[in-house]
Write an enzyme that holds these catalytic residues in place. Structure first.
Site, PDB file in Angstrom:
ATOM      1  N   ASP A  84     -15.937 -40.625   8.844  1.00  0.00           N
ATOM      2  CA  ASP A  84     -16.572 -41.552   7.893  1.00  0.00           C
ATOM      3  C   ASP A  84     -17.949 -41.417   8.020  1.00  0.00           C
ATOM      4  O   ASP A  84     -18.799 -41.677   8.841  1.00  0.00           O
ATOM      5  CB  ASP A  84     -16.379 -42.909   8.663  1.00  0.00           C
ATOM      6  CG  ASP A  84     -16.553 -44.195   7.728  1.00  0.00           C
ATOM      7  OD1 ASP A  84     -17.344 -43.631   6.726  1.00  0.00           O
ATOM      8  OD2 ASP A  84     -15.907 -45.278   7.984  1.00  0.00           O
ATOM      9  N   ASP A  96      -6.609 -49.088   5.089  1.00  0.00           N
ATOM     10  CA  ASP A  96      -7.177 -48.635   6.279  1.00  0.00           C
ATOM     11  C   ASP A  96      -7.543 -50.027   6.928  1.00  0.00           C
ATOM     12  O   ASP A  96      -8.065 -50.909   6.181  1.00  0.00           O
ATOM     13  CB  ASP A  96      -8.514 -47.956   5.802  1.00  0.00           C
ATOM     14  CG  ASP A  96      -9.304 -48.186   5.260  1.00  0.00           C
ATOM     15  OD1 ASP A  96     -10.457 -48.792   5.547  1.00  0.00           O
ATOM     16  OD2 ASP A  96      -9.289 -48.149   3.937  1.00  0.00           O
ATOM     17  N   GLU A 118     -21.013 -42.379   5.808  1.00  0.00           N
ATOM     18  CA  GLU A 118     -21.807 -43.458   5.052  1.00  0.00           C
ATOM     19  C   GLU A 118     -22.624 -44.318   5.900  1.00  0.00           C
ATOM     20  O   GLU A 118     -23.045 -44.211   6.824  1.00  0.00           O
ATOM     21  CB  GLU A 118     -20.509 -44.554   4.469  1.00  0.00           C
ATOM     22  CG  GLU A 118     -19.900 -45.416   5.838  1.00  0.00           C
ATOM     23  CD  GLU A 118     -18.833 -46.367   5.278  1.00  0.00           C
ATOM     24  OE1 GLU A 118     -19.074 -47.026   4.276  1.00  0.00           O
ATOM     25  OE2 GLU A 118     -17.625 -46.659   5.910  1.00  0.00           O
TER      26      GLU A 118
END
Length: 224
Positions: A123, A35, A125
């Site tokens: 995502d 990624d 986080e």
């Protein structure tokens, strides 16, 4: 006394055959990929393919609440460089509000340039990017998921227990979605996985971060 004929009995032969079948499956069907969160060009993707990496996950939305201006062309470049699968990921901006608008902006931007992608990963986080309210955070996440579903994208979640639980608490927010989780143990396997957030098994593991391969800054990923 007995004398060996030098031949293996059928049980031993079957055991050996099973052993090599397992080795073959682990070797030849496991898939490696990367990624990226920065512009990555065709020559780098071609080199990555030559190194055995076959899938790409590319950032399409940034934590500042804006589409990633490099995302579309990096998607193009990954396909042109020979990647077999190309996904995108969105780093949302929870404090910006309007989760549906953020997903819409990301997806519409990709679609406006006819950028072909498979999965659309959320995502999740960095508790510092989120609010201090677990309920507000849950509502924001639900808004992301609902809009993604409404727009017909194939959603997945990137997170780990150490990130998910401070943001949402003990909550199964989307256990039906595929999970991509990070653990930088340099071990491309799921042997370390511990269930959290309603997930009992993962789909992809990010096993090494901030690597440089073929001159590109990448994280290394794996799935069986």
């Amino acid at each position: 006394s007995t004398q060996s004929t030098g031949k293996l009995n059928p049980h031993t032969m079957n055991s050996i055959a099973i052993f090599f079948a397992i080795i073959f499956i682990n070797c030849c069907f496991a898939t490696s990929g990367v990624d990226v969160s920065q512009p990555t060009y065709i020559n780098a993707w071609s080199c990555l393919k030559g190194q055995g990496y076959t899938f790409a996950i590319i950032r399409c939305y940034q934590s500042n609440g804006r589409v990633d201006p490099n995302g579309v062309h990096t998607v193009y470049n990954a396909w042109a460089g020979g990647m077999t699968h190309v996904d995108v990921y969105m780093f949302p901006c929870p404090t910006c509000g309007n989760p549906a608008g953020q997903v819409s902006d990301a997806v519409n931007y990709l679609r406006s340039y006819n950028a072909t992608f498979g999965m659309f990963w959320l995502d999740i986080e960095g508790p510092q990017y989120w609010t201090s309210s677990v309920s507000d955070n849950r509502n924001f996440f639900t808004g992301l998921v609902n809009q993604g579903n409404a727009m017909g994208v194939k959603l997945g979640v990137y997170s780990s227990a150490s990130q998910w639980e401070p943001i949402f608490g003990n909550w199964a927010g989307a256990p039906n979605l595929p999970l991509w989780y990070p653990h930088y143990d340099n071990n491309p396997s799921f042997s370390d996985f511990t269930p959290f957030g309603g997930w009992t098994s993962p789909s992809i593991k990010q096993y090494n971060g901030d690597a440089t391969v073929c001159g590109a800054g990448v994280d290394l990923n794996w799935y069986p």
